[in-house]
Scaffold this active site. Structure first.
Site, PDB file in Angstrom:
ATOM      1  N   GLY A 139      -5.185   1.988  -1.763  1.00  0.00           N
ATOM      2  CA  GLY A 139      -3.809   0.956  -1.778  1.00  0.00           C
ATOM      3  C   GLY A 139      -3.664  -0.107  -2.432  1.00  0.00           C
ATOM      4  CB  THR A 170      -7.619   3.706  -4.894  1.00  0.00           C
ATOM      5  OG1 THR A 170      -7.206   3.075  -6.177  1.00  0.00           O
ATOM      6  CG2 THR A 170      -9.166   3.354  -4.876  1.00  0.00           C
TER       7      THR A 170
END
Ligand code: GLY
Length: 555
Positions: A457, A365
């Site tokens: 994460g 991300t």
């Protein structure tokens, strides 16, 4: 193999990532120096931080393809100069033809990789609508001005970084399954070298159409038709109807206090703000600063708070438009007191003794933070889900699509490959948003802006943001120290504490093992891109995480 790549990505990050930057007019921290520079240039042209954030978002779709996107979705938290905070939810949605069992075989077993790779893995993208929503409400510059830097970067090309080179090499097999993806990212069938110029002409043409014709072009016109056509030709189900009916939503932020600070973060369908609140409200019952940074006791308390928050996450959280999420209860003082009281300081609480469960999430991300001198503060986390999403580029659009459908619980009640059980609140339903962990966050104290932060994460997003905030508030670190400090993570199941290798004292680990904790080692957790306000000197400090290739630009 994965481990070796992880180590090289970190070394690459340390070699190429920039240090913090200081400015008094504006600052941007993102996963790419090129994108951060675009944001500062927009502010120099008279745009505010929202304008800059939108331009950074489009630029990242070009220069940070593992997670920057217009084929995915995300969340934006905005604080106005008056101190009002709002959020934009542009999370992807399940297509109209999606159904609960779409990733199961005839025996009811999940089909490997079906929710992760190729045309069936994508949710209906939200990024363009999300940026348009923020633009309509807060921008000062024209929409076109915010897209043109991305168009120019895609058309002229940009030098491939170490991080992108390594990622493309790692993903080559998967991404070569789709002709359009292979042609776009592997010119002449090979991984582009570090420093080689990567030109993305199809993406430049698409971005330019959206720039000239407006954001609806993506959802209702040539781009929409080509997305739907190419996805359906490859066995996917996103239709022109799905694109036409996609809407981004403005939502109230999740707001709570922690040791005198006001924390504003993302509400469901992200679990980020709620779980962040629950972890911090639980640890607030303990004097962490007295225990000491990374003392065995402080690590134990934080681990136990994380364990309980993730158990509740799995049970209670889903799309609020489909499922009544009890946000107030989950961040209440009463629940935090109950959770804190249940922590046994003598020994670990086995996760099996804490009910509910979880599904796995990918760790790719990207987060960017933006601040301007008027006081506009913007915190954006956006994603394709996995690194380079589904690996599927939609026909001639140059748009790399997400594989966000995997963030649904693809079989409620059924243990997945890790022995975990998904939750009904997050089961697949047509037009529903899948649960997220993204935690774009803004912190104030006595109505003054303090920090803007967030991270990629997957499931570790929430614990990374929580620990950076504890580092700042409990351990009185500078933002640079707080972002650099080693991180650890517990997510209820599996019942293991992930720790960054070399970051923790073996003595502390041994003490915790004696209490019943199990550890695993990871190369790096998260990539926190944050901004602090230095009120004494009237300056902003942009702090990129050194774990990947992030960079700040300041003016
Ligand atoms: N796809 C990662 C997340 O939304 O949390």
């Amino acid at each position: 193999m994965k481990k070796i790549i992880g180590i090289w990505l970190v070394i690459g990050g340390l070699l190429f990532a920039q240090t913090f930057q200081v400015g008094s007019h504006g600052v941007v921290v993102s996963a790419s120096k090129l994108a951060s520079d675009v944001g500062v240039e927009i502010m120099q042209k008279g745009g505010n931080a929202v304008d800059a954030a939108i331009a950074v978002g489009f630029a990242l779709a070009v220069v940070y393809p593992p997670a920057g996107n217009i084929g995915g979705g995300g969340f934006m938290v905005v604080r106005t100069p008056d101190g009002d905070v709002t959020t934009f939810d542009f999370r992807e949605k399940a297509p109209r033809k999606a159904h609960r069992d779409m990733y199961l075989d005839k025996n009811g077993k999940p089909i490997e990789n079906l929710s992760l790779r190729g045309a069936l893995a994508s949710g209906v993208p939200g990024s363009v609508a999300g940026y348009a929503c923020a633009h309509e409400k807060f921008s000062t510059l024209d929409w076109r001005d915010l897209l043109m830097p991305a168009v120019e970067l895609a058309r002229a090309g940009y030098p491939v970084s170490y991080f992108i080179h390594t990622g493309l090499k790692y993903r080559q097999d998967r991404m070569s399954e789709c002709d359009a993806t292979r042609n776009m990212f592997y010119p002449n069938g090979r991984v582009p070298e570090i420093g080689e110029i990567l030109v993305l002409t199809d993406l430049a043409n698409t971005l330019e159409r959206i720039a000239n014709k407006g954001w609806r072009e993506f959802y209702q016109s040539k781009t929409a038709k080509e997305i739907a056509r190419s996805i359906q030709a490859a066995g996917g189900i996103i239709s022109e109807w799905d694109l036409k009916h996609y809407e981004a939503v403005e939502r109230e932020p999740v707001h709570f206090t922690y040791r005198g600070y006001d924390i504003f973060s993302m509400a469901p369908p992200s679990s980020g703000g709620v779980c962040l609140g629950q972890i911090l409200k639980t640890v607030e019952h303990f004097p962490l600063s007295q225990y000491g940074f990374q003392s065995a006791l402080a690590m134990q308390i934080v681990t136990e708070a994380e364990r309980r928050a993730y158990a509740n996450r799995a049970h209670f959280l889903g799309d609020p438009d489909f499922y009544d999420v009890p946000v107030d209860y989950l961040i209440s003082e009463a629940l935090a007191a109950e959770l804190a009281a249940a922590i046994d300081l003598e020994k670990a609480t086995p996760s099996q003794a804490v009910s509910h469960s979880l599904y796995p999430e990918s760790k790719e991300t990207t987060h960017f933070s933006v601040l301007d001198k008027e006081g506009w503060a913007v915190s954006v986390t956006t994603t394709l889900n996995g690194s380079y999403g589904s690996g599927f580029v939609a026909g001639k659009t140059g748009i790399l699509m997400n594989n966000e459908m995997d963030d649904f619980s693809i079989k409620p009640g059924y243990p997945n490959m890790f022995g975990l059980i998904g939750a009904a609140a997050n089961a697949i339903q047509p037009k529903k948003r899948m649960l997220s962990s993204m935690t774009p966050t803004i912190v104030t104290k006595s109505d003054s802006l303090m920090w803007i932060l967030g991270t990629p994460g997957g499931g570790t997003i929430i614990t990374s943001v929580a620990q950076v905030l504890m580092n700042l508030i409990d351990f009185d670190m500078t933002l640079v120290q707080a972002v650099d400090a080693p991180r650890f993570h517990h997510q209820w199941l599996p019942d293991v504490v992930s720790v960054e290798k070399y970051g923790f004292s073996p003595d502390v680990i041994r003490m915790l093992e004696q209490k019943g904790y199990c550890f695993e080692y990871q190369t790096a957790i998260g990539d926190v891109n944050a901004i602090a306000v230095d009120w004494e000197n009237d300056r902003f400090i942009g702090v990129p995480d050194r774990r990947r290739q992030s960079a700040a630009s300041a003016w």
